[in-house]
Design an enzyme around this catalytic site. Structure first.
Site: not given
Lengths: 314, 314
Positions: B53, B78, B172, B272
């Site tokens: 964003k 929010s 692809d 991770k």
């Protein structure tokens, strides 16, 4: 005692860059604001098998002569080194014999088995581990690859700091956690060669402070009943590692458990990466105010990201 | 209706690369083995504010004329867009007015406030949010920056796929999750321009399948009571986004909640990195067998990493 120098790290780098990830270096302006310095995190948690250990194991396995390699490699370990050695051996197409205590967590047994290693279980004592390993080596002729007190392992671990410095230039300080000392000694070799004026500082859990005590006593003092959430740092320093550390490391600080957990959570929340408690120890030392990093450029080696997601300390 | 094209993505990229992270592209041989294809994950969870964003918000804020910028920007949100807009406005040194429902989680209120935005709380209904925002815009002259149905936001979101393709070459298939459609429409613009033969496929939670239904009905069908753990994908498609999606997206698949959680855990454990449930939706579609990726090279955009660590679904 054979001690690697920077040219050995360079050789290691040529070998392992065909097999290991070149891990990213991440920054967090939020954390920089909190600590007052500019931190660059070398993300070995994003390395293969989730830990810097793959660098050393890979270098050790691929540095063997063809004849030795065919007899396999062996170690006793229940942690990241076991998985790293298993994967490196698999990549070279040779056998890895891993001695593990029979009370090792299922998840670790599965990880090592998943890489195709031959696991031998033994009683969970150092004596049983060593005698079982000795027997396997006698039977197979495999080469023992110690997790940290090993020439090629140390040279391999030094490649993380080498990449960090090559990518981001000069630093005022480079920080690493210390357990057996493989990562720290390799980091010190690379850093002091490439940046002689950069300080190399280690951080250690107060509950497993054998490196701190050894460093100030100027003699090797093994751990007795170490206890810390940073399970990668429970081991005592190796001899080769200690020698390098005494020559090249500027200081060692210890940190309490609560600060390790706080630092770990801070990295998870702010940087969106998963680190194991051992990785959080250097940031914990900064948060404790033990290391002055105000307006300094600081490299931090995040050692690994292997932990049980079902048992988080927060 | 003004619809961005690839040259608008290029302009956006010039603007935002001074402010945003160039996020790493990570791979996991373990996941590749499981799914049978070669996946490249573009890690927008490691973007500033922890989500893609920031790209769109940053482009929108820095594309304003000096005169308009001085009057500030405004939105109702929010979620990640609110934090992204707040940070982008702070970087330009202008005011961000954020309308938030008064029942928003404390952690989100704190994050937005932490970036220095002016928050106005309102009742948690779309009506209250829109009327409150309208009033603020009338009073301040601020420019509304819609979270996804906005020319500059769409162009900004397209920079993630642009970076991925520039770094890793041809693919692809490129996969993205779809909620309001900002990320998906931007991804489709970049991909179809740079790689006309690459398929662009979206994945959506079955419990919030308005994009899937709209795509096959060929008309915009808003969500009614959407329900999914992937809270970033609850919103209905925007008009501009829908137009681009109909033109450039090849297919949309839906996935059940359990598969989203499984995919999320797989990425946490194997890679991770911390991703929010929305980011896991494309991998969930692969694990469900909905998308054939056997021996294919596939880009996956991981949308974000913001979630409450105290409330994990595993």
């Amino acid at each position: 005692m054979d001690i690697p120098v920077f040219s050995d790290v360079e050789k290691a780098h040529e070998i392992i860059q065909k097999h290991a990830h070149r891990t990213p270096v991440l920054t967090s302006s939020g954390i920089n604001k909190i600590v007052g310095g500019q931190l660059f995190f070398k993300c070995e948690n994003l390395q293969k098998v989730g830990a810097f250990k793959f660098r050393g194991a890979c270098n050790a396995v691929f540095s063997l002569s063809e004849e030795d390699a065919q007899k396999g490699v062996a170690t006793h370990s229940s942690g990241n080194h076991a998985a790293a050695l298993a994967l490196a051996a698999k990549m070279r197409g040779v056998e890895a014999h891993i001695v593990m205590p029979d009370n090792s967590p299922e998840i670790k047994k599965k990880a090592v088995a998943g890489y195709g290693a031959k696991i031998t279980f033994c009683q969970p004592t150092l004596e049983a581990r060593e005698s079982t390993l000795k027997k396997i080596i006698e039977e197979t002729g495999a080469t023992e690859i110690h997790p940290y007190n090993n020439f090629f392992v140390i040279a391999g671990q030094g490649t993380a700091a080498k990449e960090l410095i090559e990518e981001k230039g000069a630093f005022d300080i480079i920080l690493a956690p210390v357990g057996g000392g493989g990562l720290l000694s390799g980091t010190a070799i690379s850093t002091k060669h490439l940046l002689p004026n950069c300080r190399v500082i280690a951080a250690e859990p107060a509950g497993a402070d054998d490196a701190f005590r050894s460093f100030y006593a100027k003699k090797l003092i093994p751990s007795v009943n170490p206890k810390t959430i940073a399970d990668g740092l429970l081991t005592s320093l190796g001899e080769r590692n200690f020698k390098i550390i005494m020559e090249k490391v500027d200081d060692i600080f210890t940190v309490p458990e609560e600060e390790i957990v706080e630092a770990m959570r801070m990295i998870w929340e702010r940087m969106k990466i998963i680190i194991e408690p051992s990785s959080a120890v250097p940031l914990a030392a900064i948060l404790e105010g033990k290391i002055d990093i105000q307006n300094k450029k600081v490299g931090v080696i995040l050692s690994g990201g292997n932990l049980d997601l079902g048992k988080l300390p927060f």
